[in-house]
Design a protein around this motif. Sequence first.
Motif, short mmCIF file in Angstrom:
data_model
loop_
_atom_site.label_atom_id
_atom_site.label_comp_id
_atom_site.label_asym_id
_atom_site.label_seq_id
_atom_site.Cartn_x
_atom_site.Cartn_y
_atom_site.Cartn_z
N ARG A 199 0.79 -1.25 0.18
CA ARG A 199 -0.03 -0.04 -0.19
C ARG A 199 0.69 1.16 -0.24
N LEU A 200 1.94 1.20 0.89
CA LEU A 200 2.86 2.23 0.80
C LEU A 200 3.57 2.61 -0.64
N ASP A 201 3.72 1.45 -1.57
CA ASP A 201 4.42 1.63 -2.41
C ASP A 201 3.32 2.32 -3.49
N ALA A 202 1.98 1.85 -3.63
CA ALA A 202 1.03 2.30 -4.33
C ALA A 202 0.91 3.90 -4.14
N TRP A 203 0.99 4.27 -2.72
CA TRP A 203 0.51 5.68 -2.10
C TRP A 203 1.87 6.47 -2.94
N ALA A 204 3.30 6.25 -2.67
CA ALA A 204 4.21 6.77 -3.11
C ALA A 204 4.25 7.01 -4.63
N PRO A 222 7.45 10.59 -2.24
CA PRO A 222 8.76 10.38 -1.43
C PRO A 222 9.42 8.88 -1.56
N ARG A 223 10.47 8.93 -1.29
CA ARG A 223 10.96 7.61 -0.71
C ARG A 223 10.41 7.34 0.64
N VAL A 224 10.02 5.73 0.73
CA VAL A 224 9.36 5.37 1.92
C VAL A 224 10.42 4.19 2.46
N VAL A 225 10.88 4.36 3.74
CA VAL A 225 11.50 3.34 4.37
C VAL A 225 10.60 2.62 5.44
N LEU A 226 10.37 1.53 5.44
CA LEU A 226 9.54 0.91 6.19
C LEU A 226 10.39 0.27 7.14
N VAL A 227 10.44 0.37 8.48
CA VAL A 227 11.10 -0.46 9.53
C VAL A 227 10.32 -1.39 10.27
N ALA A 228 10.79 -2.49 10.05
CA ALA A 228 10.11 -4.02 10.66
C ALA A 228 10.80 -4.38 11.85
N GLU A 229 10.11 -4.68 12.95
CA GLU A 229 10.77 -5.37 13.87
C GLU A 229 10.04 -6.75 14.12
N GLY A 230 11.00 -7.64 15.22
CA GLY A 230 10.20 -8.80 15.62
C GLY A 230 9.82 -9.76 14.38
N ALA A 231 8.67 -10.47 14.78
CA ALA A 231 8.38 -11.61 13.59
C ALA A 231 7.99 -10.77 12.31
N ALA A 232 7.67 -9.30 12.24
CA ALA A 232 7.41 -8.74 10.94
C ALA A 232 8.77 -8.57 10.18
N ARG A 233 9.99 -8.97 10.78
CA ARG A 233 11.30 -8.93 9.90
C ARG A 233 11.26 -10.18 8.89
N ASP A 234 10.08 -11.10 8.97
CA ASP A 234 10.25 -11.89 7.81
C ASP A 234 9.49 -11.40 6.44
N VAL A 235 9.03 -10.01 6.54
CA VAL A 235 8.76 -9.64 5.39
C VAL A 235 9.56 -9.46 4.16
N SER A 236 9.10 -9.90 2.85
CA SER A 236 10.07 -9.70 1.95
C SER A 236 10.31 -8.54 1.14
N GLU A 311 -6.08 5.21 2.10
CA GLU A 311 -7.22 4.93 1.55
C GLU A 311 -7.28 5.90 0.22
N GLU A 312 -7.09 7.00 0.31
CA GLU A 312 -7.22 8.13 -0.74
C GLU A 312 -6.49 7.26 -1.97
N ALA A 313 -5.33 6.61 -1.82
CA ALA A 313 -4.40 6.11 -2.88
C ALA A 313 -5.30 5.01 -3.42
N VAL A 314 -6.60 4.52 -3.13
CA VAL A 314 -6.91 3.43 -4.07
C VAL A 314 -7.96 4.41 -4.95
N GLN A 315 -8.18 5.45 -4.77
CA GLN A 315 -9.13 6.18 -5.55
C GLN A 315 -8.47 6.97 -6.73
N PRO A 316 -9.04 7.01 -7.85
CA PRO A 316 -8.61 7.94 -8.92
C PRO A 316 -8.31 9.43 -8.47
N ILE A 317 -7.05 9.95 -9.00
CA ILE A 317 -6.78 11.38 -8.48
C ILE A 317 -7.67 12.37 -8.95
N GLY A 318 -8.05 13.09 -7.97
CA GLY A 318 -9.17 13.96 -8.57
C GLY A 318 -10.64 13.88 -7.94
N GLU A 319 -10.69 12.45 -7.57
CA GLU A 319 -11.94 12.16 -6.85
C GLU A 319 -11.63 12.56 -5.21
#
Length: 319
Positions: A199-204, A222-236, A311-319
Amino acid sequence: MTIVLPEPGEPRRPHGPLNSGDAWVVAPTGERYWGRYGAAGLLAYDRERGVLLQHRVAWSHHGGTWALPGGALHDGESAREGAIREAQEEAGVPDDAVRARFESVLDLGIWSYTTVVADVVAPFEPVISDPESLALQWVPVDEVDRRPLHPGFVTAWPQLRALLDVRPVVVVDAANVVGSVPDGWWKDRASATARLRDRLDAWARRGVSADRVALDSTRWHPRVVLVAEGAARDVSDPADSADVACAVEVVRAPAAGDDAIVDVAAEHLASGDRVFVVTSDRGLTARIEALTGNGDPVEVRPVRWLLEQLEEAVQPIGE
């Protein structure tokens, strides 16, 4: 406003339009603008070599001047997509070679032109790949205005140049954002973080309204840096798309996530980036707000600031 298709015999389009967007928009006062759905150009910026410019052929609009690769948008195409496509068609810009950073829009009501400023992330040599260019050259930033420029580019260049060193980076506290939505994330933290990553990639890619980040111009990627910790570190890691490098970088905290977020923010701040950290954690907020670089603090945005935009990122720009 009147839409006028190209005349048979016009250079590059001897058999009529190639796409429904290939048409002239004619103002009531007679001025003509190319692109039924507007137009866009790519300002590819390489820190070492400068800006990629196109020397326009004599028969083109304002022929003989220097400007950016670009052209008419297709129906339903975003400015970012259209600018990169046109640059690929006209200058041979390779897939994944650029990352969009911001957009500047000239909106005339009946027609608009969007300049998409993108950083070169994989150096390349441009190739003249259609009849619209006399030459394609990397021009040092300080030498751009020494050339005979397209009138529109003459007007836009001062503001574009002033923003070339503005680089927004959004550092996201993954645990805080994921944990704010009770969607069962605790059953599989890595998968929940992967959904946030996408979702962050689509937003950016879509772009953030300039007023959301208190910056000049129209939209920022923007460039986005997603910091994951604990069990979430297994994210690809995210995968690049066919046209441009992914906007999200995943950082896996070796220990406490808060410590990693502070370190990442400080690193980008030291590099001269405009840094925003997304978290609603009070302790982390206090640590982030204590960071400064060249007099500029890191700015903290609450989780709701990001969720509303996702949430806005799933809507066409201008809506």
